[in-house]
Design a protein around this motif. Structure first.
Motif, PDB file in Angstrom:
ATOM      1  N   ASN A  81     -10.952  -2.471  54.272  1.00  0.00           N
ATOM      2  CA  ASN A  81     -12.149  -2.915  54.995  1.00  0.00           C
ATOM      3  C   ASN A  81     -13.397  -2.730  54.146  1.00  0.00           C
ATOM      4  O   ASN A  81     -14.312  -3.566  54.163  1.00  0.00           O
ATOM      5  N   ALA A  82     -13.438  -1.631  53.393  1.00  0.00           N
ATOM      6  CA  ALA A  82     -14.573  -1.394  52.505  1.00  0.00           C
ATOM      7  C   ALA A  82     -14.630  -2.456  51.415  1.00  0.00           C
ATOM      8  O   ALA A  82     -15.706  -2.949  51.041  1.00  0.00           O
ATOM      9  N   ILE A 124     -17.408  -7.828  48.868  1.00  0.00           N
ATOM     10  CA  ILE A 124     -17.118  -9.131  48.267  1.00  0.00           C
ATOM     11  C   ILE A 124     -18.347  -9.654  47.534  1.00  0.00           C
ATOM     12  O   ILE A 124     -19.464  -9.597  48.043  1.00  0.00           O
ATOM     13  N   ILE A 125     -18.123 -10.136  46.319  1.00  0.00           N
ATOM     14  CA  ILE A 125     -19.205 -10.758  45.558  1.00  0.00           C
ATOM     15  C   ILE A 125     -18.916 -12.244  45.402  1.00  0.00           C
ATOM     16  O   ILE A 125     -17.765 -12.664  45.319  1.00  0.00           O
ATOM     17  N   THR A 168     -13.484  -9.435  45.234  1.00  0.00           N
ATOM     18  CA  THR A 168     -13.945  -8.060  45.286  1.00  0.00           C
ATOM     19  C   THR A 168     -13.769  -7.441  43.904  1.00  0.00           C
ATOM     20  O   THR A 168     -12.908  -7.887  43.119  1.00  0.00           O
ATOM     21  N   PRO A 169     -14.544  -6.411  43.577  1.00  0.00           N
ATOM     22  CA  PRO A 169     -14.354  -5.732  42.290  1.00  0.00           C
ATOM     23  C   PRO A 169     -12.919  -5.259  42.085  1.00  0.00           C
ATOM     24  O   PRO A 169     -12.427  -5.219  40.956  1.00  0.00           O
ATOM     25  N   ARG A 170     -12.257  -4.910  43.169  1.00  0.00           N
ATOM     26  CA  ARG A 170     -10.862  -4.452  43.072  1.00  0.00           C
ATOM     27  C   ARG A 170      -9.948  -5.539  42.509  1.00  0.00           C
ATOM     28  O   ARG A 170      -8.890  -5.252  41.955  1.00  0.00           O
ATOM     29  N   ASP A 171     -10.342  -6.817  42.641  1.00  0.00           N
ATOM     30  CA  ASP A 171      -9.540  -7.925  42.126  1.00  0.00           C
ATOM     31  C   ASP A 171      -9.661  -8.083  40.613  1.00  0.00           C
ATOM     32  O   ASP A 171      -8.915  -8.866  40.015  1.00  0.00           O
ATOM     33  N   GLN A 193     -20.218  -1.444  41.985  1.00  0.00           N
ATOM     34  CA  GLN A 193     -20.076  -0.894  43.331  1.00  0.00           C
ATOM     35  C   GLN A 193     -18.688  -0.279  43.500  1.00  0.00           C
ATOM     36  O   GLN A 193     -18.453   0.513  44.406  1.00  0.00           O
ATOM     37  N   ASN A 194     -17.745  -0.680  42.620  1.00  0.00           N
ATOM     38  CA  ASN A 194     -16.444  -0.021  42.533  1.00  0.00           C
ATOM     39  C   ASN A 194     -16.550   1.071  41.467  1.00  0.00           C
ATOM     40  O   ASN A 194     -16.845   0.797  40.311  1.00  0.00           O
TER      41      ASN A 194
END
Length: 243
Positions: A127-128, A133-134, A146-149, A186-187
């Motif tokens: 959810n975070a 999302i950018i 998302t940065p996680r991607d 942000q990550n």
């Protein structure tokens, strides 16, 4: 909706996990959970290849024909970014679990509280991520991620930044490496490396003095002068990051 799959070749263990998930979904109706089960890893891999993956996987380690950790590697090669919870009777494969970016490693017989806590933590992080999302204007059009991607970014031709994603895609954006880092930072796992590289420490498998090897199999040369600082950041990540 959150899609959760279970893969375990022991029918009773599979049934137990399904019942716990039904209870979890009943107690947390806000998540709108849909579940699916597989009795063999090849069945799971075939489904993901043909119909797409899941948000969360409960994956047994010891299964006939293929270890769950090997199935997870195949999923990562398919570009699948599911959150994986390994279920096992032994801690022997904990290192393998780390290499495929597993979210949790539960030893059987795991408890209801242990499984529910793991799911709560994963869904909270998901959810975070959705809130982070950018939106980027790439050479292919508008892209949201998302940065996680992102595994890493590098500077390409004409000051374009090339974004390497966990799905194996390469996206080009017209901005500086510093501007892109501001969006990705942000990550907390992102670090700068030299003037042109932004790296997600979570996906680094190995660092040598002249190249970085990522979980995706990509190998990235980098400036030697950045080695000491990158090694320090990577060791700090290994020691202090939380699952």
């Amino acid at each position: 909706m959150i899609h959760i799959a279970i893969c375990d070749d022991e029918p009773q263990q599979l049934t137990n996990a399904k019942e716990l998930l039904i209870k979890y979904a009943h107690e947390r109706p806000q998540y709108d959970i849909k579940t699916c089960s597989f009795i063999a890893p090849l069945e799971l891999l075939s489904h993901v290849a043909e119909q797409g993956g899941f948000d969360i996987l409960l994956l047994d380690v010891y299964m006939a024909g293929m270890l769950g950790t090997d199935a997870a590697r195949e999923l990562r090669h398919l570009g699948d970014g599911a959150e994986i919870i390994f279920l096992t009777t032994s801690r022997e494969h904990a290192l393998d679990a780390f290499e495929v970016d597993a979210a949790q490693y539960l030893v059987k017989p795991y408890t209801e509280d242990g499984l529910f806590a793991a799911l709560d933590k994963i869904i909270s992080r998901m959810n975070a991520d959705q809130q982070n999302i950018i939106t980027l204007k790439t050479s292919e059009g508008i892209t949201r991620l998302t940065p996680r991607d992102v595994v890493f970014t590098e500077t390409g031709r004409n000051n374009y930044q090339i974004i390497h994603t966990t799905q194996g895609k390469k996206l080009e954006v017209r901005m500086t490496a510093s501007e892109l880092f501001e969006l990705l930072a942000q990550n907390k796992y992102f670090v700068r490396c030299g003037a042109s590289l932004n790296l997600n420490l979570k996906y680094i498998r190995q660092i040598s003095k002249d190249a970085i090897l990522f979980d995706t199999g990509e190998r990235l040369p980098y400036p030697y002068r950045a080695y000491q600082n990158l090694k320090k950041e990577f060791l700090r990540f290994q020691m202090f990051t939380e699952d």
